[in-house]
Write an enzyme that holds these catalytic residues in place. Structure first.
Site, PDB file in Angstrom:
ATOM      1  CG  ASP A   1      64.286  67.115 144.514  1.00 19.90           C
ATOM      2  OD1 ASP A   1      63.661  67.129 143.433  1.00 19.90           O
ATOM      3  OD2 ASP A   1      64.766  66.086 145.017  1.00 19.90           O
TER       4      ASP A   1
ATOM      5  CG  ASP B   1      65.744  73.848 148.594  1.00 21.22           C
ATOM      6  OD1 ASP B   1      64.617  74.074 148.140  1.00 21.22           O
ATOM      7  OD2 ASP B   1      66.142  72.692 148.821  1.00 21.22           O
TER       8      ASP B   1
ATOM      9  CG  ASP C   1      68.486  69.490 149.217  1.00 21.50           C
ATOM     10  OD1 ASP C   1      67.947  68.378 149.349  1.00 21.50           O
ATOM     11  OD2 ASP C   1      67.875  70.496 148.798  1.00 21.50           O
TER      12      ASP C   1
END
Length: 250
Positions: free
Chosen positions: A26, A203, A24
């Site tokens: 961001d 996240d 991922d």
């Protein structure tokens, strides 16, 4: 024990050249910014990803809510394999991004209404136009959260085959087809990812589909941060820990 009484998740094992590595962006490789276009990735991190991609014979892919075109700008000059828009876009390393799909007419009207709402009531909130998807951000104006979520819920009634994708201070209206897990599964069915152990690091709530696919395939799922209720089986406490694990100097 964690605050909810569950055992803490262990850190992931050291990197292996037998993996297929999915990352991922961001909140994982880049710190959140007040506005999406304020995000950047340090050059040493970008160069380390290129080294890792070569170590893995190309089996490294970015899996993000951003468009692939935006990822190419963030990680220039490298053009990694990538899935964008939470899996709506997918391309192999070095290829051109797929052409954007035409958004439904109703979405264009909703974009205009959202822009008017933000202009009149929530000037510090942000409308992010992703083409066939839109995102409403309230990081700078948390008091807008309830109204923007309600707006998105109402807009969803006018968009068949769309759904809401919640995230960190954001809600997104996007086509219901595809997710990060499906994108990872598609990569794993083709070279250079085929036959490798999948590893996914993320996240946010949008990463849970990816964790589930990786777990089902005997891989390694890694949550960044301490969000409760994740399917991930490993954890890194933050972005600096991700950099250290990857061997990337920030």
């Amino acid at each position: 024990m964690t605050h909810d009484g569950t055992p803490p998740l262990p850190p992931p094992p050291p990197l292996s050249d037998q993996w297929a590595l999915f990352l991922d962006v961001d909140g994982t490789l880049a710190a959140f910014a007040d506005q999406p276009d304020g995000v950047s990735v340090a050059s040493p991190v970008v160069d380390r990803l290129d080294e890792l991609s070569r170590m893995l014979d190309g089996a490294l892919a970015l899996v993000s809510g951003r468009r692939i075109e935006t990822l190419d700008a963030l990680f220039a000059p490298h053009r990694f394999a990538a899935a964008g828009l939470h899996g709506l876009q997918r391309r192999r390393a070095g290829e051109e991004p797929p052409p954007p799909a035409a958004p439904p007419a109703a979405l264009e009207a909703i974009k205009a209404q959202a822009a008017a709402l933000l202009r009149e009531r929530y000037p510090d909130a942000l409308l992010e136009d992703k083409g066939e998807a839109i995102a409403l951000h309230w990081r700078l104006m948390p008091e807008a959260a309830a109204d923007l979520q309600a707006f998105a819920m109402q807009a969803l009634t006018r968009l068949p085959d769309y759904h809401l994708q919640p995230g960190d201070h954001v809600v997104e209206l996007r086509p219901a087809r595809g997710d990060k897990g499906e994108a990872i599964a598609a990569f794993l069915d083709e070279l250079p990812f085929l036959g490798r152990r999948p590893v996914f690091v993320g996240d946010d709530l949008t990463d849970e589909h990816g964790f589930e696919v990786v777990n089902a395939r005997g891989g390694i799922s890694v949550l960044v941060g301490d969000r409760a209720g994740s399917a991930a089986e490993h954890r890194l406490p933050g972005i600096d820990a991700v950099y250290a694990w990857l061997g990337a100097g920030a």
